[in-house]
Design a protein around this motif. Sequence first.
Motif, mmCIF file in Angstrom:
data_model
loop_
_atom_site.group_PDB
_atom_site.id
_atom_site.type_symbol
_atom_site.label_atom_id
_atom_site.label_comp_id
_atom_site.label_asym_id
_atom_site.label_seq_id
_atom_site.Cartn_x
_atom_site.Cartn_y
_atom_site.Cartn_z
ATOM 1 N N UNK A 294 0.946 -1.122 0.070
ATOM 2 C CA UNK A 294 0.127 0.100 -0.178
ATOM 3 C C UNK A 294 0.790 1.084 0.088
ATOM 4 N N UNK A 295 0.162 2.323 -0.244
ATOM 5 C CA UNK A 295 0.937 3.633 0.080
ATOM 6 C C UNK A 295 0.081 4.768 0.636
ATOM 7 N N UNK A 296 0.956 5.325 1.598
ATOM 8 C CA UNK A 296 0.258 6.280 2.329
ATOM 9 C C UNK A 296 -0.617 7.569 1.502
ATOM 10 N N UNK A 297 -1.636 8.106 2.335
ATOM 11 C CA UNK A 297 -2.380 9.112 1.629
ATOM 12 C C UNK A 297 -1.626 10.235 1.267
ATOM 13 N N UNK A 298 -0.591 10.484 2.010
ATOM 14 C CA UNK A 298 0.336 11.680 1.933
ATOM 15 C C UNK A 298 0.868 11.904 0.699
ATOM 16 N N UNK B 53 6.305 9.306 -10.391
ATOM 17 C CA UNK B 53 6.065 8.309 -9.637
ATOM 18 C C UNK B 53 5.710 6.969 -10.348
ATOM 19 N N UNK B 54 6.683 6.236 -10.346
ATOM 20 C CA UNK B 54 6.597 4.661 -11.044
ATOM 21 C C UNK B 54 5.542 3.890 -10.938
ATOM 22 N N UNK B 55 4.958 4.281 -9.597
ATOM 23 C CA UNK B 55 3.759 3.059 -9.224
ATOM 24 C C UNK B 55 2.799 3.733 -8.186
ATOM 25 N N UNK B 56 1.562 3.473 -8.626
ATOM 26 C CA UNK B 56 0.454 3.772 -7.874
ATOM 27 C C UNK B 56 -0.304 2.819 -7.465
ATOM 28 N N UNK C 163 -6.613 -0.736 1.944
ATOM 29 C CA UNK C 163 -5.900 -0.226 2.859
ATOM 30 C C UNK C 163 -5.025 0.924 2.263
ATOM 31 N N UNK C 164 -5.110 1.133 1.003
ATOM 32 C CA UNK C 164 -4.377 2.030 0.184
ATOM 33 C C UNK C 164 -4.784 2.985 -0.348
ATOM 34 N N UNK D 280 2.749 3.242 -13.493
ATOM 35 C CA UNK D 280 2.244 1.946 -13.484
ATOM 36 C C UNK D 280 1.027 1.914 -12.456
ATOM 37 N N UNK D 281 -0.094 1.602 -12.681
ATOM 38 C CA UNK D 281 -1.274 1.726 -11.779
ATOM 39 C C UNK D 281 -1.590 0.200 -11.312
ATOM 40 N N UNK D 282 -1.407 -0.114 -10.128
ATOM 41 C CA UNK D 282 -1.403 -1.433 -9.557
ATOM 42 C C UNK D 282 -2.705 -1.649 -8.899
#
Length: 894
Positions: free
Chosen positions: A656-660, A670-673, A678-679, A696-698
Motif C-alpha cells: 500500500x501507499x500512504x495518503x500523503x 511516481x513509478x507506481x500507484x 488499505x491504500x 504503473x497503476x497496480x
Amino acid sequence: MADALISNVVEQLFNILNHQAQELKRTLGVKNEIKNLSSKLEKIREVLADAEKRSFKDNGIKLWIEDLKDFSYEVDDVLDEWRTRTLRHQIESPEVSRSSFLPMWCIQFKKFVVHRDIAKKIKELDSTLDRITKEKDQFKFDYASVTHTCAASYSDHQELMRVTTAFDMAASDIQGRKSDASALISKLVENSGNGNGPAVISILGAGGIGKTTLAQLVFGNEQIKAHFEEKVWICVSSPFNLFDIAKAIVESTTKSSTNLSQLQLLLEKIQSTLSGKRFLLVMDDVWTEQDEEWNPLKNSLKDGLPGSRILVTSRSERVARMMGSVYLHQLHLLSNSDAWLLLSRIAFSGRREEDCEKLKDIGQKIAQKCKGLPLAARVMGSLLRFKYTKYDWQNVLDNKIWELEKVVKNLFPHLYLSYNDLTPKMKQCFSYCAVFPKDYVIEADKLIRIWMAQSYVTVESEGRELFEGLAMRSFFQDLEKDATDSNIIIYCKMHDIVHDFAQFLTRNECYSIDQHEDKVGIKNLRHLSWPRTRGNMNLTASICDVGKLRSFFAQDLSLTQLTPDLFNGLKSVRVLGLHGCVLVELPKEIGNLLHLRYIDLSWSNVKELPDAICSLYNLQTLDLERCNGLSRLPKGIGNLINLRHLNIRHTFSLEMMPQGITQLPQLCRLSKFIVGKESCKLGDMEKLNQLKGDLSILFRCDLNNAADVEEAEKAELRNKKHIKELWLVFNQGVDVGIDVMEALKPPAELQTLKFNSYKGAHFPSWITLSLDNLRSLTFYGCLNCSSLPPLGKLPSLETLEISRMKELRYVGSEFLGVAEVGAVAFPKLKKLSFFSCGKWEEWEDFKEEATIIIMPCIRELKLQHCTKLKTVPHHLLSRPESLNIFNCPSLKVE
C-alpha cells in the motif's frame, strides 16, 4: 567552476536580502553582514577569470582559489541550514503548539536558539571573507565585467537549441579509418585454426587516437555480423576486475541477468555457453600486464569453434604481447587533411558554403594543432560550431593555452579551450562527472537529478539543456538515444581522456577511489565515489573529512560500514547513493542530514524506512527500485514537500501507499500507484497532474460498483498529459469492471500502453477512439478476452504484442478497424507478436485489395506457442523482413 559556486551563493544572498530583510533584522541581526558578504563576493567574481587562468602557473593563486571555494561551500551550508530549519519550524510547529506538554514560550525559545546559532555563523563567515579579500589584492588580478550567470546560461541555451538538429555527432567519427577497418576485418574473418583457443588481435595507440571508435566500426560491420554466431563487447578499463568481466560476458551471451556469485561458476558458464560457437569477444581498454589475471578467462574461452576471435584495444604493446596477440594493429595519428575533414564536418554543420570558405585557412591551422588526434579534432570542431566570425576563430588559434607545457602534456589544450568556452553552470555540471569511475554508464535523467540535488540547476528542463549542450561539445560519447525520440539521449559515457581532464579540474573536490587507490587524506573533498571493489576500506580514517562531503556514492556496503556514526558524520551531504547495500533498515540518524536532497537505495535489502526520513524537507529524489523486501512507506511521507521523484518500481512486497503521497506539491515522477482497500483510492490521483514519464497503476482490490466509477472519473487520468507510458497491472483474482475501465481514459498524448493480467471480457473503447499518439501496445495475460479491439485504427501504432490471451480463438476483419475505400489498416505497424494464445485457431486471410492497404510497414512477425493456430494471412507471411514461428504445430506455412 569557482565562478558558478560563487554565483550561486551571491544569488542566494540577494534573494535573502530582497525577500527576508525584515526577518534578518528582527531575529538574526545580520542584515549588514549578509549585504557585506554579497558585495565582497560579487567583487571577487570580477577577477575569477584572470585568477583561474593564472592558477596554472602560480601555486599561490591556486591555493587562494581553493580557500575561496571552501569558504563558498561554508556559506552555502549555513544559508541552506537556515532555510531548512525555518521550513521545519513552519511544518512541525502547528502540531507541537497543540501539545499539552510543550508550551508556546518553549517553542519560541527553541526558535531563538536556532537563529542565534545561524547569526553567529554568518558573522564568523563575514570575518573570514575579509581575510580572503585582502589576500586577493596582493595578486593584482585583472577585473572583467561579469554577466549574470542565469542570463548567460539562457543565452547559451538558446544558441544550443538553434543548432541541435543540424548535426549527427556519430557520423563524423570514422574519418580516415576506412583502411584500418578493412585490414582488421580481413584478419578477423580469415580462415585459420584457433589452436589452443581463439586468436587475439590487438588495436594499439595513444589515448584519444580512436581505438574504441575503430573497434565499434568493425563490430558493427555487416560482414562481421554474418561471420560470427556470437558477438560480445566488454569494457575492461582499470583495475582489471575478472569477476565483473566474467559476469558481463555471461549476461551478454545469455541475454539476461545472472545470480552467480562465484568466479569459477561464471567461468564455467562462459565455457558452456560459447562451446561450439564461433564468437567475437571485444575487450575494450585493457591495462593489466599480469597474465595471472588474464589466464582464467582465456581458458574459459578455449572451446569456441575455429575462427573465434578476441579483439583487444590497449595503449600498451606489453598488454597485447601478454595476451598472446597474433596481430598488432598500430593505430596512427590522422593526417592533417583528415583531421581537418573531421573538424570541419562538425564546425561547418548547417553553414553556408561562402561562410565556410572565409574560415577555412584559419580552421586548417587549428586542425594542425590537434596533432592528429581524432578526439582533439572532434572537440575543437564542437567548440568552433559556436564561433561565427573570423575574429572568433583567430582568437582560438592565437590562444596562449596552446603554449602552456603543463596543459599540452597533461590535459590537451583543445579540451581546456572547449571547457573555457562553457558557461559557469556548464563547467560545474561537467566537472562533477569526475566523481564517476572510468567507463561508467551515465544515465542522463539520473545525472540531471543529481545536478539538481547539488543546486547546479533548479529544474529538469534546465538540466536537460545543459546536458545536451555538453554532449554537443563532445564531452560525452557513446550516446544511446530514446527509441521513441531520437533527440533524447538516455545513456552516455565519457572518454578516458575527457574523464582525466575532469579529474584534473576537480582534483581536490571529486574523488573516485577506483582511480586513485593510493591517494589519501584529501583536505577539502566534496564528492566521493566508493565502488564495491574497495568495500573494506576505512573511510573516515584514510580518505577525507566526511563532514564536508556533499556526495557519497558507496555500492554494496556491508552492515559494519553503515553505522549511525557514518550517517551522523555526513552533515553536509546532498547526494547519498547506497545502491545495492546490504542494510535491512536505515538508521534513524538519517533524519539529521538536513541538506539531503537525493537518496538512492535501489537494489538494496532495506525492508523499512524510518519515520525520521520524513523530516528531510529538502529531499527531491527517493530511489527505491528493486527493494524487494520493502513492506511499507512511512506514513509521514506527505511532509516531504520538495519530493519530485519517487521510484518504487519492482518493489514487490509493497502492499500500500500512504495518503500523503497524493498531497506532494512537487511530485512529477511516481513509478507506481497502488490502489487497494488499505491504500489510496483512484480518486486520490486527482491532484497529480504534474506526473511525467511512466506510471504503473497496480490494482489490489475489486472495483466494480458506482462509487468505484466515480473514483475513476475523479482521478482525471486524461488530464495527466505528461505521462508517456501507462501500465495497468491487476493482482491475481482482482476484478475491475468495464465501467471503471472506461472512466480511466488516459491522456491523448500517451505513447505506450500495457495491460497486465486484466480480467475483464472486453477492453475499454478509448484504446481505439482517443489514443492517436500511441506507438506501443501490449496485452499480457488478459485471460477472459476472446476478441481483439479494432486496433488497425491506431494511426501511430508501431509495436503490438499479444501474450497469454487464453480465450482468444479467432481474429477477423474487425481487427483491421477500417473498411472505407483508400483506408490503411495499421499504417505504421512494424512489429507484431502473438505468444502463448493456446486456443487461437484461425486468423482470417484478409485479402488485401486496391481499396484497403494492410500493414504496409510490417517488418517483424512473431508467432510462438500458439499450438492450435491453423491459418495466417498469406501476405503477412511473405512481407516481413523477420518471420519467427515457433511451436505452432498446426500452422502450415507454404
